[in-house]
Design a protein around this motif. Structure first.
Motif, short mmCIF file in Angstrom:
data_model
loop_
_atom_site.label_atom_id
_atom_site.label_comp_id
_atom_site.label_asym_id
_atom_site.label_seq_id
_atom_site.Cartn_x
_atom_site.Cartn_y
_atom_site.Cartn_z
N VAL A 35 74.53 10.64 37.90
CA VAL A 35 73.25 10.56 37.18
C VAL A 35 73.12 9.23 36.45
O VAL A 35 72.01 8.71 36.29
N ALA A 36 74.22 8.64 36.03
CA ALA A 36 74.17 7.36 35.31
C ALA A 36 73.72 6.20 36.21
O ALA A 36 73.31 5.16 35.70
N ALA A 37 73.76 6.39 37.53
CA ALA A 37 73.44 5.31 38.45
C ALA A 37 72.02 5.39 39.01
O ALA A 37 71.67 4.60 39.87
N ILE A 38 71.21 6.33 38.53
CA ILE A 38 69.87 6.46 39.09
C ILE A 38 68.82 5.91 38.14
O ILE A 38 69.03 5.81 36.94
N THR A 39 67.70 5.53 38.72
CA THR A 39 66.55 5.07 37.96
C THR A 39 65.34 5.88 38.41
O THR A 39 65.11 6.02 39.60
N LEU A 40 64.59 6.41 37.45
CA LEU A 40 63.40 7.20 37.75
C LEU A 40 62.18 6.51 37.16
O LEU A 40 62.29 5.74 36.21
N PRO A 41 61.00 6.81 37.71
CA PRO A 41 59.78 6.23 37.13
C PRO A 41 59.63 6.62 35.66
O PRO A 41 59.94 7.76 35.29
N ALA A 42 59.18 5.72 34.85
CA ALA A 42 59.06 5.95 33.41
C ALA A 42 58.10 7.09 33.08
O ALA A 42 58.26 7.77 32.07
N ASP A 43 57.11 7.31 33.93
CA ASP A 43 56.12 8.36 33.65
C ASP A 43 56.47 9.71 34.27
O ASP A 43 55.67 10.64 34.21
N LEU A 44 57.65 9.85 34.83
CA LEU A 44 58.08 11.11 35.43
C LEU A 44 58.71 12.01 34.36
O LEU A 44 59.77 11.69 33.81
N PRO A 45 58.09 13.15 34.04
CA PRO A 45 58.71 14.06 33.08
C PRO A 45 59.98 14.65 33.70
O PRO A 45 59.92 15.20 34.81
N HIS A 46 61.10 14.49 33.03
CA HIS A 46 62.36 15.00 33.57
C HIS A 46 63.34 15.30 32.44
O HIS A 46 63.14 14.87 31.31
N ARG A 47 64.36 16.05 32.79
CA ARG A 47 65.48 16.27 31.87
C ARG A 47 66.74 16.43 32.69
O ARG A 47 66.71 16.92 33.81
N VAL A 48 67.84 15.99 32.11
CA VAL A 48 69.15 16.11 32.74
C VAL A 48 69.86 17.28 32.09
O VAL A 48 69.96 17.35 30.86
N VAL A 49 70.35 18.21 32.91
CA VAL A 49 70.97 19.42 32.41
C VAL A 49 72.39 19.52 32.96
O VAL A 49 72.58 19.60 34.17
N ASP A 53 75.03 22.75 29.03
CA ASP A 53 73.93 22.36 28.15
C ASP A 53 73.00 23.54 27.89
O ASP A 53 72.71 24.33 28.80
N MET A 54 72.52 23.64 26.66
CA MET A 54 71.49 24.60 26.34
C MET A 54 70.15 23.91 26.56
O MET A 54 70.00 22.72 26.28
N HIS A 59 58.46 26.56 30.38
CA HIS A 59 58.33 26.22 31.80
C HIS A 59 57.25 25.16 31.96
O HIS A 59 56.11 25.36 31.57
N ARG A 60 57.65 24.03 32.50
CA ARG A 60 56.71 22.94 32.77
C ARG A 60 56.82 22.61 34.25
O ARG A 60 57.77 21.95 34.69
N PRO A 61 55.88 23.06 35.06
CA PRO A 61 55.95 22.85 36.50
C PRO A 61 56.02 21.39 36.92
O PRO A 61 56.52 21.07 37.99
N ASP A 62 55.55 20.49 36.05
CA ASP A 62 55.56 19.07 36.40
C ASP A 62 56.86 18.36 36.01
O ASP A 62 57.04 17.19 36.32
N ARG A 63 57.78 19.08 35.36
CA ARG A 63 59.03 18.46 34.89
C ARG A 63 60.13 18.63 35.94
O ARG A 63 60.38 19.70 36.45
N LEU A 64 60.82 17.54 36.24
CA LEU A 64 61.96 17.54 37.15
C LEU A 64 63.22 17.84 36.36
O LEU A 64 63.55 17.12 35.41
N ASN A 65 63.92 18.89 36.75
CA ASN A 65 65.22 19.21 36.16
C ASN A 65 66.30 18.63 37.05
O ASN A 65 66.35 18.93 38.25
N ILE A 74 74.98 14.61 40.27
CA ILE A 74 73.81 15.47 40.47
C ILE A 74 74.13 16.51 41.55
O ILE A 74 74.54 16.18 42.66
N VAL A 75 73.94 17.79 41.18
CA VAL A 75 74.23 18.88 42.12
C VAL A 75 72.98 19.60 42.58
O VAL A 75 73.00 20.27 43.61
N ALA A 76 71.88 19.49 41.83
CA ALA A 76 70.64 20.17 42.22
C ALA A 76 69.46 19.57 41.47
O ALA A 76 69.61 18.99 40.40
#
Length: 80
Positions: A35-49, A53-54, A59-65, A74-76
């Motif tokens: 996960v430390a080696a990836i770059t995502l678009p700045a406007d992409l809602p996401h979270r790393v779990v 982690d709690m 539920h945000r359908p537009d958020r990438l988990n 990254i496993v999923a």
């Protein structure tokens, strides 16, 4: 005789996500990478779990988990 069919909640949410979606399928090639080696678009809602982690239950359908293992690989990917 009346038959009742139960649909698991996970299947219902998967259907709903595919309608709006976060584009998880577009990032499928990230699985297996650190996960430390990836770059995502700045406007992409996401979270790393991570595995321990709690997370909030909102539920945000537009958020990438981005789900990782203990080593940060990254496993999923899923929406929510």
């Amino acid at each position: 005789m009346t038959r009742v069919f139960l649909i698991p909640l996970a299947l219902l949410s998967a259907c709903r996500e595919s309608e709006t979606g976060c584009g998880a399928e577009d990032y499928a090639d990230l699985v297996g990478r650190p996960v430390a080696a990836i770059t995502l678009p700045a406007d992409l809602p996401h979270r790393v779990v991570g595995p321990d982690d709690m997370v909030t239950m909102d539920h945000r359908p537009d958020r990438l988990n981005i789900r990782t293992d203990a080593d940060g690989t990254i496993v999923a990917l899923d929406c929510g």
